[in-house]
Motif scaffolding. Structure first.
Motif, mmCIF file in Angstrom:
data_model
loop_
_atom_site.group_PDB
_atom_site.id
_atom_site.type_symbol
_atom_site.label_atom_id
_atom_site.label_comp_id
_atom_site.label_asym_id
_atom_site.label_seq_id
_atom_site.Cartn_x
_atom_site.Cartn_y
_atom_site.Cartn_z
ATOM 1 N N LEU A 56 0.936 -1.068 -0.060
ATOM 2 C CA LEU A 56 -0.040 -0.216 -0.051
ATOM 3 C C LEU A 56 0.773 1.088 -0.129
ATOM 4 O O LEU A 56 0.429 2.369 -0.552
ATOM 5 C CB LEU A 56 -0.959 -0.015 1.174
ATOM 6 N N PRO A 57 1.899 1.415 1.010
ATOM 7 C CA PRO A 57 2.689 2.628 0.957
ATOM 8 C C PRO A 57 3.385 2.860 -0.521
ATOM 9 O O PRO A 57 3.369 3.935 -0.952
ATOM 10 C CB PRO A 57 3.785 2.398 1.845
ATOM 11 N N MET A 58 3.827 1.741 -1.607
ATOM 12 C CA MET A 58 4.396 2.076 -2.449
ATOM 13 C C MET A 58 3.360 2.406 -3.441
ATOM 14 O O MET A 58 3.489 3.345 -4.799
ATOM 15 C CB MET A 58 5.095 0.629 -3.086
ATOM 16 N N ILE A 59 2.218 1.991 -3.692
ATOM 17 C CA ILE A 59 1.098 2.312 -4.424
ATOM 18 C C ILE A 59 0.799 3.787 -4.260
ATOM 19 O O ILE A 59 0.640 4.764 -5.181
ATOM 20 C CB ILE A 59 -0.020 1.412 -4.125
ATOM 21 N N GLY A 60 0.734 4.263 -3.014
ATOM 22 C CA GLY A 60 0.348 5.461 -2.467
ATOM 23 C C GLY A 60 1.408 6.446 -3.134
ATOM 24 O O GLY A 60 1.232 7.634 -3.843
#
Length: 74
Positions: A56-60
């Motif tokens: 999720l952090p990488m997608i954000g």
């Protein structure tokens, strides 16, 4: 990821924690309960860690970069 240590000599096990904390707990357990043996046992990896955010952090970050790039004026 979270890790848990299980003793190879008795039923002792740690809670889910970081890899270094689990290693420290294993060494301390063997020093206290099995002083004449080399540390052994096994380490489990919790792949379903509820505290983990996964990708999720990488997608954000990727979406934020795309937004920044799209809003730039040349």
């Amino acid at each position: 990821m979270a890790f848990r240590y299980r003793c190879g000599e008795c039923r002792f096990h740690t809670g889910w924690s970081t890899e270094s904390q689990v290693e420290d707990s294993a060494v301390a357990h063997y020093a206290e309960c099995h002083p004449h043996l080399l540390p052994g046992g096994s380490v489990e990896v919790n792949r379903k860690n509820p505290d983990s955010l996964g990708c999720l952090p990488m997608i954000g970050i990727a979406l934020l970069l795309i937004l920044i790039i799209a809003s730039c004026e040349y």
